[in-house]
Design an enzyme around this catalytic site. Structure first.
Site, PDB file in Angstrom:
ATOM      1  CG  ASN A   1      -0.200   0.120   2.515  1.00 44.81           C
ATOM      2  OD1 ASN A   1       1.029   0.016   2.545  1.00 44.81           O
ATOM      3  ND2 ASN A   1      -0.922   0.345   3.600  1.00 44.81           N
TER       4      ASN A   1
ATOM      5  CB  VAL B   1      -1.696  -6.871   5.070  1.00 45.65           C
ATOM      6  CG1 VAL B   1      -0.906  -7.290   3.847  1.00 45.65           C
ATOM      7  CG2 VAL B   1      -0.876  -6.013   6.004  1.00 45.65           C
TER       8      VAL B   1
ATOM      9  CG  LEU C   1       9.117  -9.525   3.445  1.00 48.54           C
ATOM     10  CD1 LEU C   1       8.697 -10.927   3.016  1.00 48.54           C
ATOM     11  CD2 LEU C   1      10.118  -8.977   2.440  1.00 48.54           C
TER      12      LEU C   1
ATOM     13  CE1 TYR D   1       9.086  -3.976  12.543  1.00 48.53           C
ATOM     14  CE2 TYR D   1      10.880  -4.388  14.095  1.00 48.53           C
ATOM     15  CZ  TYR D   1      10.355  -4.483  12.815  1.00 48.53           C
ATOM     16  OH  TYR D   1      11.082  -5.093  11.810  1.00 48.53           O
TER      17      TYR D   1
ATOM     18  CD  GLN E   1      -6.311 -23.467  17.068  1.00 48.38           C
ATOM     19  OE1 GLN E   1      -5.739 -22.508  17.561  1.00 48.38           O
ATOM     20  NE2 GLN E   1      -7.598 -23.471  16.791  1.00 48.38           N
TER      21      GLN E   1
ATOM     22  CB  THR F   1      18.688  -6.489   5.892  1.00 48.29           C
ATOM     23  OG1 THR F   1      18.576  -7.715   6.624  1.00 48.29           O
ATOM     24  CG2 THR F   1      18.960  -6.811   4.432  1.00 48.29           C
TER      25      THR F   1
HETATM   26  P1  NAD Z   1      10.224  -1.453   4.109  1.00 42.75           P
HETATM   27  O1  NAD Z   1       9.559  -0.437   4.970  1.00 42.75           O
HETATM   28  O2  NAD Z   1      11.106  -0.988   3.010  1.00 42.75           O
HETATM   29  O3  NAD Z   1       9.149  -2.458   3.488  1.00 42.75           O
HETATM   30  C1  NAD Z   1       7.913  -2.744   4.101  1.00 42.75           C
HETATM   31  C2  NAD Z   1       6.856  -2.717   3.028  1.00 42.75           C
HETATM   32  O4  NAD Z   1       5.588  -3.055   3.613  1.00 42.75           O
HETATM   33  C3  NAD Z   1       6.689  -1.320   2.405  1.00 42.75           C
HETATM   34  O5  NAD Z   1       6.698  -1.417   1.009  1.00 42.75           O
HETATM   35  C4  NAD Z   1       5.344  -0.843   2.935  1.00 42.75           C
HETATM   36  O6  NAD Z   1       4.704   0.057   2.066  1.00 42.75           O
HETATM   37  C5  NAD Z   1       4.611  -2.150   3.113  1.00 42.75           C
HETATM   38  N1  NAD Z   1       3.519  -2.065   4.112  1.00 42.75           N
HETATM   39  C6  NAD Z   1       3.588  -1.596   5.370  1.00 42.75           C
HETATM   40  N2  NAD Z   1       2.392  -1.700   5.973  1.00 42.75           N
HETATM   41  C7  NAD Z   1       1.555  -2.257   5.061  1.00 42.75           C
HETATM   42  C8  NAD Z   1       0.180  -2.624   5.090  1.00 42.75           C
HETATM   43  N3  NAD Z   1      -0.585  -2.431   6.185  1.00 42.75           N
HETATM   44  N4  NAD Z   1      -0.364  -3.187   3.973  1.00 42.75           N
HETATM   45  C9  NAD Z   1       0.377  -3.389   2.862  1.00 42.75           C
HETATM   46  N5  NAD Z   1       1.688  -3.045   2.776  1.00 42.75           N
HETATM   47  C10 NAD Z   1       2.264  -2.496   3.876  1.00 42.75           C
HETATM   48  O7  NAD Z   1      11.020  -2.424   5.103  1.00 42.75           O
HETATM   49  P2  NAD Z   1      12.032  -3.601   4.799  1.00 42.75           P
HETATM   50  O8  NAD Z   1      13.327  -3.239   5.401  1.00 42.75           O
HETATM   51  O9  NAD Z   1      11.977  -3.994   3.374  1.00 42.75           O
HETATM   52  O10 NAD Z   1      11.398  -4.755   5.687  1.00 42.75           O
HETATM   53  C11 NAD Z   1      10.599  -5.782   5.139  1.00 42.75           C
HETATM   54  C12 NAD Z   1      10.202  -6.751   6.239  1.00 42.75           C
HETATM   55  O11 NAD Z   1      11.361  -7.321   6.822  1.00 42.75           O
HETATM   56  C13 NAD Z   1       9.407  -6.083   7.368  1.00 42.75           C
HETATM   57  O12 NAD Z   1       8.384  -6.955   7.794  1.00 42.75           O
HETATM   58  C14 NAD Z   1      10.432  -5.922   8.459  1.00 42.75           C
HETATM   59  O13 NAD Z   1       9.848  -5.939   9.736  1.00 42.75           O
HETATM   60  C15 NAD Z   1      11.345  -7.127   8.230  1.00 42.75           C
HETATM   61  N6  NAD Z   1      12.702  -6.858   8.748  1.00 42.75           N
HETATM   62  C16 NAD Z   1      13.524  -5.975   8.117  1.00 42.75           C
HETATM   63  C17 NAD Z   1      14.794  -5.735   8.650  1.00 42.75           C
HETATM   64  C18 NAD Z   1      15.758  -4.781   7.997  1.00 42.75           C
HETATM   65  O14 NAD Z   1      16.861  -4.580   8.521  1.00 42.75           O
HETATM   66  N7  NAD Z   1      15.455  -4.179   6.879  1.00 42.75           N
HETATM   67  C19 NAD Z   1      15.202  -6.389   9.820  1.00 42.75           C
HETATM   68  C20 NAD Z   1      14.314  -7.255  10.434  1.00 42.75           C
HETATM   69  C21 NAD Z   1      13.069  -7.511   9.885  1.00 42.75           C
END
Ligand code: NAD
Ligand code: UDP
Length: 316
Positions: free
Chosen positions: A37, A64, A78, A150, A167, A180
């Site tokens: 989104n 979502v 993600l 978070y 379940q 990352t």
């Molecule tokens: P990011 O913010 O670049 O990507 C997250 C994406 O989710 C974005 O494109 C955002 O628009 C979308 N999004 C958020 N809420 C939404 C919703 N309600 N409905 C639909 N889309 C939605 O972050 P990222 O670094 O690419 O992280 C991706 C995933 O990996 C996340 O779940 C994050 O928690 C996890 N993660 C990332 C890291 C890191 O270091 N980058 C570390 C640990 C975990």
């Protein structure tokens, strides 16, 4: 081979867009739905995929938090704001995205009998008392603070994954992702690597929180995506697995490395350490090494140079 129909939620984000690209490249038969989104993601991250793979890629503009119906075989979930600045901006939205989003995606997986991989985080360990962090450590998390939306949101989704598996027998995967970095990081999301590179390139002072002795371990995005795909494709791994680079540095060391690589004269500006900022973080990746035959291959110097080149290329 039977076609996979793969849904990547959060596919327009930093990691999600790299993942979509890798999935499209590696198997010429598979179809990839990218759902987002644009809460923190960007159209420019995926516009080239629309053009390069018109018959195997489709973008779905969807939140979502709302239920969705789709005929798919695999889900990488993600979608969630990931940087402290963005997930703290509207903490209730972050909680809703984690819990309601997780529930909706798991209901979808159940209806389609799809395998689902959840992008969890090292934040489930909080400010850890066990170092490096192993998957059987339960963590040291504050449920009543600015990071809780978070951390606890991700922990709740892990629990949903556990419950759907026990379940309903759902085929689940959980990646506990550590910090990352790489090209396509959002320049404005306040994360340490993007902040320091942007500041160094424009000769602005480096915003170092605390005394810079807190540690993190940084994984280049290509290595991480490789780990996610291996985890999805390996059978019977229904438990959390750490994915990250075990090379640990202090934040001050990261600042100095970036100053060196950019040949910047920027000065270090020491600011207040945010509340509940974890003091140590480093993954134990023994499980990933043994179960997935995976370990990061790209050194921090090489990965940072690629990231610096990217930030140079998008400067106006
Ligand atoms: P990011 O913010 O670049 O990507 C997250 C994406 O989710 C974005 O494109 C955002 O628009 C979308 N999004 C958020 N809420 C939404 C919703 N309600 N409905 C639909 N889309 C939605 O972050 P990222 O670094 O690419 O992280 C991706 C995933 O990996 C996340 O779940 C994050 O928690 C996890 N993660 C990332 C890291 C890191 O270091 N980058 C570390 C640990 C975990
Ligand atoms: N940090 C910093 N300066 C910045 C951004 C972050 O010193 O401009 C520190 C932050 O306090 C934390 C570490 O760098 O200790 C990593 O922060 P980031 O937000 O990238 O990720 P986190 O691991 O905290 O989710």
């Amino acid at each position: 081979m039977q076609q996979k129909r793969i849904l990547v939620t959060g596919g327009a984000g930093f990691i999600g867009s790299h993942l979509c690209e890798q999935l499209l490249k590696q198997n010429t038969n598979d179809f990839v739905y990218c759902l987002d989104n644009f809460y923190t993601g960007q159209k420019t991250n995926i516009s080239h995929l629309d053009q390069s793979y018109p018959n195997r890629f489709e973008f779905l503009n969807h939140d979502v938090i709302e239920p969705i119906t789709l005929d798919i075989t695999h889900i990488y979930h993600l979608a969630c704001p990931a940087s402290p600045v963005h997930y703290q901006k509207d903490p209730l939205y972050t909680m809703k995205t984690s819990f309601l989003g997780g529930l909706n995606i798991l209901e979808l997986a159940k209806k389609s009998a799809a395998r689902v991989l959840f992008a969890s985080t090292s934040e489930v360990y909080g400010d850890p008392k066990v170092h490096p962090q192993t998957e059987n450590y339960f963590g040291n998390v504050n449920s009543f603070g600015p990071r809780a939306c978070y951390d606890e949101g991700k922990r709740a989704t892990e629990t949903l994954m556990y419950d759907f598996h026990h379940q309903y027998g759902l085929d689940i995967r959980i990646a506990r992702i550590f910090n990352t970095y790489g090209p396509k990081m959002n320049q404005n999301d306040g994360r340490v690597v993007s902040n320091f590179i942007t500041q160094a390139l424009s000769e602005k002072s480096i915003t170092l929180y605390g005394d810079g002795s807190q540690t993190r371990s940084f994984c280049y995005v290509d290595d991480l995506v490789d780990g996610l795909v291996k985890l999805m494709d390996t059978p019977d791994l229904h438990f959390p697995i750490n994915l990250g680079n075990p090379v640990e540095l202090s934040i001050k060391q990261i600042a100095e490395l970036i100053l060196n690589l950019t040949k910047s004269q920027s000065e270090l500006n020491y600011l207040v350490l945010p509340q509940d900022d974890p003091l140590l973080r480093c993954p134990d990746i023994t499980l990933a090494q043994n179960k997935l035959n995976w370990h990061p291959k790209i050194s921090l110097e090489v990965g940072l140079q690629k990231t610096i080149d990217y930030f140079k290329s998008i400067r106006i």
